[in-house]
Design a protein around this motif. Structure first.
Motif, PDB file in Angstrom:
ATOM      1  N   ASP A 205      28.180  44.987  42.075  1.00 18.62           N
ATOM      2  CA  ASP A 205      28.685  44.468  40.789  1.00 18.62           C
ATOM      3  C   ASP A 205      27.878  45.025  39.636  1.00 18.62           C
ATOM      4  O   ASP A 205      28.407  45.501  38.639  1.00 18.62           O
ATOM      5  CB  ASP A 205      28.592  42.936  40.755  1.00 18.62           C
ATOM      6  CG  ASP A 205      29.614  42.307  41.682  1.00 18.62           C
ATOM      7  OD1 ASP A 205      30.500  43.048  42.152  1.00 18.62           O
ATOM      8  OD2 ASP A 205      29.517  41.092  41.927  1.00 18.62           O
TER       9      ASP A 205
ATOM     10  N   ALA B  95      38.607  43.078  44.634  1.00 21.25           N
ATOM     11  CA  ALA B  95      38.876  42.062  43.597  1.00 21.25           C
ATOM     12  C   ALA B  95      37.739  42.030  42.583  1.00 21.25           C
ATOM     13  O   ALA B  95      37.959  41.967  41.369  1.00 21.25           O
ATOM     14  CB  ALA B  95      39.043  40.695  44.258  1.00 21.25           C
ATOM     15  N   ARG B  96      36.518  42.081  43.095  1.00 23.51           N
ATOM     16  CA  ARG B  96      35.353  42.066  42.207  1.00 23.51           C
ATOM     17  C   ARG B  96      35.367  43.278  41.282  1.00 23.51           C
ATOM     18  O   ARG B  96      35.086  43.173  40.081  1.00 23.51           O
ATOM     19  CB  ARG B  96      34.063  42.058  43.022  1.00 23.51           C
ATOM     20  CG  ARG B  96      33.663  40.671  43.460  1.00 23.51           C
ATOM     21  CD  ARG B  96      32.577  40.730  44.518  1.00 23.51           C
ATOM     22  NE  ARG B  96      32.221  39.408  44.923  1.00 23.51           N
ATOM     23  CZ  ARG B  96      31.126  38.764  44.473  1.00 23.51           C
ATOM     24  NH1 ARG B  96      30.307  39.342  43.642  1.00 23.51           N
ATOM     25  NH2 ARG B  96      30.875  37.546  44.876  1.00 23.51           N
TER      26      ARG B  96
ATOM     27  N   ILE C   8      37.924  42.755  38.591  1.00 24.28           N
ATOM     28  CA  ILE C   8      37.468  41.794  37.568  1.00 24.28           C
ATOM     29  C   ILE C   8      36.438  42.439  36.650  1.00 24.28           C
ATOM     30  O   ILE C   8      36.502  42.339  35.424  1.00 24.28           O
ATOM     31  CB  ILE C   8      36.892  40.522  38.241  1.00 24.28           C
ATOM     32  CG1 ILE C   8      38.033  39.746  38.912  1.00 24.28           C
ATOM     33  CG2 ILE C   8      36.169  39.654  37.225  1.00 24.28           C
ATOM     34  CD1 ILE C   8      37.568  38.681  39.881  1.00 24.28           C
ATOM     35  N   MET C   9      35.492  43.139  37.272  1.00 23.20           N
ATOM     36  CA  MET C   9      34.441  43.769  36.479  1.00 23.20           C
ATOM     37  C   MET C   9      35.026  44.805  35.519  1.00 23.20           C
ATOM     38  O   MET C   9      34.662  44.881  34.348  1.00 23.20           O
ATOM     39  CB  MET C   9      33.410  44.434  37.406  1.00 23.20           C
ATOM     40  CG  MET C   9      32.500  43.434  38.094  1.00 23.20           C
ATOM     41  SD  MET C   9      31.698  42.363  36.903  1.00 23.20           S
ATOM     42  CE  MET C   9      31.295  40.984  37.938  1.00 23.20           C
TER      43      MET C   9
ATOM     44  N   PHE D 212      37.985  44.824  34.374  1.00 19.07           N
ATOM     45  CA  PHE D 212      38.727  44.105  33.340  1.00 19.07           C
ATOM     46  C   PHE D 212      37.784  43.679  32.211  1.00 19.07           C
ATOM     47  O   PHE D 212      38.065  43.867  31.039  1.00 19.07           O
ATOM     48  CB  PHE D 212      39.413  42.881  33.953  1.00 19.07           C
ATOM     49  CG  PHE D 212      40.138  42.053  32.939  1.00 19.07           C
ATOM     50  CD1 PHE D 212      41.374  42.468  32.430  1.00 19.07           C
ATOM     51  CD2 PHE D 212      39.588  40.867  32.452  1.00 19.07           C
ATOM     52  CE1 PHE D 212      42.027  41.706  31.477  1.00 19.07           C
ATOM     53  CE2 PHE D 212      40.233  40.114  31.504  1.00 19.07           C
ATOM     54  CZ  PHE D 212      41.466  40.530  31.012  1.00 19.07           C
ATOM     55  N   ILE D 213      36.622  43.142  32.622  1.00 15.03           N
ATOM     56  CA  ILE D 213      35.630  42.698  31.628  1.00 15.03           C
ATOM     57  C   ILE D 213      35.147  43.891  30.801  1.00 15.03           C
ATOM     58  O   ILE D 213      35.064  43.839  29.577  1.00 15.03           O
ATOM     59  CB  ILE D 213      34.441  41.988  32.332  1.00 15.03           C
ATOM     60  CG1 ILE D 213      34.925  40.676  32.948  1.00 15.03           C
ATOM     61  CG2 ILE D 213      33.298  41.740  31.353  1.00 15.03           C
ATOM     62  CD1 ILE D 213      33.930  40.059  33.925  1.00 15.03           C
TER      63      ILE D 213
END
Lengths: 395, 218
Positions: free
Chosen positions: A15, B5-6, B9-10, B12-13
């Motif tokens: 991440d 998915a992560r 999302i990342m 997208f941010i």
């Protein structure tokens, strides 16, 4: 470390990796937008700096290099037996023949001391040529008062001002250096005037930097003594904006809405005064009306009960207007429809209280013709209250 | 799947942040609240194919005198751009190329909300202001009858370019209101009472009453 912990740590790292690389990409992109022009590596930055200009040939912004010596570092004045010695100090050695147009100007109250170099001619009357210095009076003619001896000593320019010139050297306000490479001068928007590279100001007051005289012959004329009805730079809209200075007054057109009174109140000949009203009609279509009357109570304003007649109007939505007093005292109001070019020209004569109206349906090739008083009446001037005002028909 | 998915999302941010930064950047580059850089505003009426005929009033006879208004004195369009260093460049496009010289009178003007404007006397006129003269071929930022600063200009074909250095941009108003052209024949001798036309840049579409340059010397 459990399997879950190991997997979680790995995912968290992933991440962060995504976030950091993404952000780095964004920062990189947005930073690239604001980067200054690239500086060639062989030129040390401290040797000078890059100056932005708009290249009219390429039709885009560009930069040229300004050497360090052009930067001003000081200014001194000494009294001599027969005059003064002015010394201008620069940040580095002044080259003997720069491949650029250079001017150094010292501005006094009404004179400028000019030095020109690099093949540039300062177009005073007569001109100050390249390698010369002169004192020029700052008026429309730009007359040369005297040529002045100048010597260049390493990083200093030394001027000898003879006493006979009669110039007070202690009134210097500004020293200006302009520099532009010869090969691009004609491409720089604004020419050499736009190429100020160094300034030294002796006052705390912000002042303008005067332009050089235009090398084409100056076309001089005595302006007619016409006077605008509005303060300089004023641009009033109808309905008014807050800073137009208009306030709500009476209901001049009697449609049940109070109208706007603009701060014109201009005294004219024969003891009369003109003023501007904005009639509140509908959401989209309010109307200017120019009125005349007499300030009977002497309060410096034309009050509603002092209005005698309308003498101009704006019958077009989004119309453009201006008013002026000509050199013979007649009051003019010109209204133009920006969509069609249709023009109305109202003229009021304060001596006889009469009105004339001309119209020009623009583009018909016929120019203007009189509509009031009607040519068939044989009258030269008509009663302003007898004109078919559009604002009266439209409430 | 979870990783995908992560990542989604990342990104997208990040995309949202990028859009935000981009808007911030654009906002920084837009010195006027009402008009974006590069947006071309055209006159309400198209350029005519020929010169126009209009009139001035002879001050002695108060009768009209017809004269031609050349196409090159009429404004076709206006836009501006912002350089990287913050310099603002105003472009005024006329209906035809401007001549090198003219014995007639002409000026352009860009109005801002308030009483600040850029005056560009192009032909045959000297504008007297309390702080100095602006002769033809020059441009200056003016407030009321005070000259604030001279501005570089250039004329290329049918386009007039006025350059406002970055340090002077804050002296302009925050809203562009109008661009005007003023023209009068030589024999009339004044822009007051001559031809005028403008493009509304404010978008308010209100009627407007203006003062015409120059204010004569008092």
């Amino acid at each position: 470390m459990t399997g879950w912990e190991y997997g979680h740590t790995q995912k968290t790292r992933l991440d962060w990796l995504i976030v950091v690389t993404g952000l780095l990409a964004i920062v990189g992109c947005s930073h690239a937008q604001g980067l200054p022009a690239p500086v060639p590596s062989q030129v040390p930055v401290q040797a000078g700096e890059w100056k932005f200009y708009y290249d009219v040939l390429l039709d885009r912004g560009a930069n040229y290099f300004v050497p360090r010596w052009t930067r001003l570092s000081g200014y001194t004045v000494e009294s001599l037996n027969s005059g003064y010695r002015l010394t201008i100090h620069f940040s580095d050695t002044i080259p003997p023949s720069p491949s650029a147009y250079v001017t150094v100007e010292v501005y006094f109250d009404s004179y400028v001391l000019v030095y020109s170099d690099g093949g540039y001619t300062y177009c005073s009357n007569p001109p100050v040529g390249s390698g010369q210095a002169g004192i020029v009076e700052m008026n429309e003619e730009f007359p040369l008062i005297a040529y002045v001896p100048v010597t260049i000593q390493t990083n200093r320019m030394v001027f000898e001002i003879p006493e006979e010139v009669g110039m007070d050297v202690n009134t210097a306000k500004l020293v200006v250096v302009r520099y532009v490479p010869t090969d691009i001068e004609s491409r720089v928007a604004g020419g050499i005037n736009a190429c100020v590279v160094s300034l030294l100001s002796f006052t705390n007051i912000s002042s303008t930097i005067p332009d050089h005289p235009n090398c084409h012959s100056l076309q001089r004329r005595v302006p007619r003594r016409d006077e605008s009805l509005f303060p300089p730079g004023a641009s009033w809209s109808c309905p008014p904006e807050d800073d137009d200075g208009a306030r709500r007054g009476g209901d001049y057109d009697r449609n049940g809405k109070r109208d706007w009174d603009y701060p014109m109140d201009k005294p004219i000949d024969n003891g009369k005064m003109v003023d501007l009203r904005g009639l509140d009609k509908t959401e989209t279509d309010d109307r200017f009306v120019l009125v005349v009357g007499e300030d009977r109570n002497g309060n410096g304003e034309l009050d509603d009960n002092e209005i005698e007649a309308p003498i101009g109007e704006c019958p077009t939505e989004g119309g453009i207007n201006y008013g002026f007093i000509d050199e013979n005292g007649y009051i003019h109001w010109i209204n133009r429809d920006p969509r069609t070019g249709f023009t109305r020209h109202f003229i009021y004569n304060p001596q006889n209280g009469g009105l004339k109206v001309y119209i020009d349906p623009d583009g018909d090739g016929k120019g203007g013709h009189k509509v009031y008083p009607p040519p068939s009446s044989g009258q030269e001037w008509g009663d302003p209250n007898g004109y078919h005002w559009d604002w009266k028909r439209y409430r | 799947m979870r990783i995908a998915a992560r990542i989604a999302i990342m990104w997208f941010i990040i995309s949202a942040a990028a859009v935000g930064l981009w808007h911030l950047h654009k906002q920084r580059q837009q010195p006027f609240a009402n008009l974006s850089p590069g947006k071309v505003v055209t006159a309400q009426h198209p350029c005519s194919e020929t010169d126009k005929c209009t009139f001035y009033i002879d001050p002695d006879t108060t009768e009209p005198v017809n004269y031609k208004v050349p196409r090159w004195s009429m404004v076709r369009a206006f836009w501006y751009e912002v350089a990287r260093d913050g310099t603002v460049m105003f472009h005024i496009q006329m209906c035809a190329p401007l001549p090198e010289h003219s014995s007639n009178l002409m000026a352009l003007r860009i109005d801002f909300k308030g009483s600040r404007y850029v005056i560009v006397p192009l032909y045959g006129y000297t504008f007297p202001y309390t702080d100095g003269l602006i002769v033809h071929g020059e441009a200056a930022l003016v407030e009321g009858d005070h000259l604030l600063t001279f501005l570089p200009i250039s004329i290329v074909g049918e386009r007039v370019l006025v350059v406002v250095p970055a340090w002077a941009v804050k002296q302009l108003g925050r809203r562009l209101d109008y661009v005007w052209t003023f023209y009068a024949p030589e024999e009339y001798g004044s822009l007051i009472g001559g031809y005028f036309d403008g493009i509304d840049l404010s978008g308010l579409k209100r009627s407007v009453a203006i003062s015409v340059p120059p204010s004569p010397p008092k």
